[in-house]
Design an enzyme around this catalytic site. Structure first.
Site, short mmCIF file in Angstrom:
data_model
loop_
_atom_site.label_atom_id
_atom_site.label_comp_id
_atom_site.label_asym_id
_atom_site.label_seq_id
_atom_site.Cartn_x
_atom_site.Cartn_y
_atom_site.Cartn_z
N LEU A 1 1.02 -1.04 -0.05
CA LEU A 1 0.09 -0.55 0.27
C LEU A 1 0.65 1.24 0.24
CD1 LEU A 1 -2.94 -1.22 2.47
CD2 LEU A 1 -2.86 -1.28 0.02
N GLY A 2 2.44 1.12 -0.37
CA GLY A 2 2.96 2.06 -0.25
C GLY A 2 2.91 2.80 -1.52
N GLN A 3 4.23 4.18 -2.14
CA GLN A 3 4.31 4.91 -3.18
C GLN A 3 3.97 3.05 -4.47
OE1 GLN A 3 7.88 6.88 -4.35
NE2 GLN A 3 6.66 8.12 -5.92
N ASP B 1 3.18 -7.84 9.24
CA ASP B 1 3.89 -7.77 9.85
C ASP B 1 5.61 -8.53 9.21
OD1 ASP B 1 6.28 -6.58 10.60
OD2 ASP B 1 5.16 -6.17 12.66
N TYR C 1 19.38 3.63 6.18
CA TYR C 1 18.30 3.30 4.76
C TYR C 1 19.74 2.28 3.97
CZ TYR C 1 15.54 3.46 0.55
OH TYR C 1 14.86 3.77 -1.10
N LYS D 1 20.25 -0.88 2.65
CA LYS D 1 20.30 -1.46 1.34
C LYS D 1 21.64 -2.78 0.78
CE LYS D 1 15.91 -0.37 0.65
NZ LYS D 1 15.02 -1.29 -0.34
#
Ligand code: NAD
Ligand code: AKB
Length: 320
Positions: free
Chosen positions: A11-13, A54, A143, A147
């Site tokens: 449901l994110g971008q 989750d 972040y 990654k």
């Protein structure tokens, strides 16, 4: 083989559009969408199966993968760069443990995995122009650390256990369906809303700061292409540089002005995200993706701006 896909963080971008893109490609019932919490995205939650998940709960992840008999996981759940600097412990937990759980389920049940990496894997010491596929990676953000580690973990699960892991380094993504979730490149989305609504935008990124960007339709195309790519031709697998455009705020504003002549760009720099942006490449070299799986984008800056403005207006975004 018919793909049966579990998407995390849907449901994110990216997930808001990628779920629908995958349902169109592989069939609604073959794409199981999941996210930490339900959000007001009825298109995604009602067009096919949806589960609350989750990703730090490895047991539940395994149960859902088995319940729906999936053969592929598209793992999107993550904390992005801006929020990651505000909440580094959360970013570590979600990004590292979430991916580890996905890879363990894939190892145990022989699943294919796609998970996106990012331009955030590079750091201030990386060559900034035509950033090579294989180069120095010393990111300065939590972040970016997660990654780079994710790229290495995916490589490890492939070489050690034969898991079919695949991925790309996405640039900042520009889209109209869902707002971005707290990254450094978000200015390049917010600018469109404010240009239409107010004829003015205050950028938190400074003039002259170049970053790679990509329009969402190209990002969706890249995911399908890399998932379907002939494994015999893949030398890199998990961390392909892919590029389509690079610009700084003034160049984006100039392109928007061609459609909204009164548009004005001002600045209110966020020092944290500015420092992050300055540590990322100006423009990546994506020749390995082009050679190994025929990557080619469809949208440059002017095509992207024209379509973004058209789509946002069609969505009901108007001058306030
Ligand atoms: P986003 O922030 O818009 O969405 C992330 C989703 O993950 C949200 O819906 C959130 O609810 C969910 N989530 C957070 N914690 C979770 C948890 N513990 N369990 C399950 N779900 C959880 O992010 P996005 O832009 O859609 O990014 C998706 C992936 O693409 C991420 O891995 C991101 O690093 C990568 N990426 C994005 C961009 C970009 O510009 N959007 C660029 C490069 C890479
Ligand atoms: C961010 O800015 O954090 C993301 C990304 C480029 O990974 N959009």
């Amino acid at each position: 083989m018919q793909k049966k896909i579990l998407l995390t963080g849907c449901l994110g971008q990216i997930g808001t559009e990628l779920t629908m893109h995958m349902r169109k490609t592989y069939g609604n019932d073959n794409v199981i969408a999941s996210d930490l919490v339900a959000k007001d995205v009825p298109e995604v939650m009602e067009s096919g199966p949806f589960e609350l998940l989750d990703v730090t709960d490895g047991q539940h992840l395994a149960e859902l993968a088995q319940k729906h008999k999936v053969n592929t996981i598209i793992h999107l759940a993550a904390i992005l760069s801006g929020v990651g600097e505000l909440k580094p412990q959360l970013a570590y937990n979600v990004n590292m443990n979430g991916l580890h759980n996905v890879l363990e389920v894939a190892r145990e049940h022989d699943l294919q995995v796609f998970t996106p990496s990012s331009i955030a894997v590079f750091g201030a010491d990386t060559p900034k122009d035509n950033t090579p596929q294989d180069t120095l990676q010393r990111p300065s953000t939590m972040y970016g650390v997660t990654k780079v580690s994710g790229e290495l973990l995916c490589d490890y699960y492939h070489t050690r256990y034969g898991v079919d892991t695949r991925g790309v380094r996405f640039p900042g993504l520009i889209s109209y369906a869902a707002l971005p979730g707290g990254g450094t490149t978000d200015y390049a989305v917010h600018i469109f809303y404010d240009a239409i609504k107010h004829g003015r935008y205050e950028s938190f990124i400074a003039a002259g700061t170049y970053m790679d960007m990509m329009y969402m339709p190209d990002a969706l195309k890249a995911v399908t292409m890399i998932l379907e790519a002939d494994p015999a031709k893949l030398k890199h697998r998990n961390a392909f540089n892919i590029a389509s455009m690079s610009f700084e705020p003034e160049e984006l504003a100039a392109e928007i002005k061609k459609h909204i002549p009164e548009f004005e760009l001002a600045y209110n720099i966020d020092p944290v995200r500015q420092e992050i942006a300055e540590s990322w490449p100006n423009k990546m070299d994506d020749s390995c993706a082009r050679a190994e799986w025929n990557w080619q984008p469809d949208y440059g800056l002017s095509e992207m701006v024209t379509d973004m403005l058209k789509q946002l207006q069609a969505k009901g975004i108007v001058r306030e």
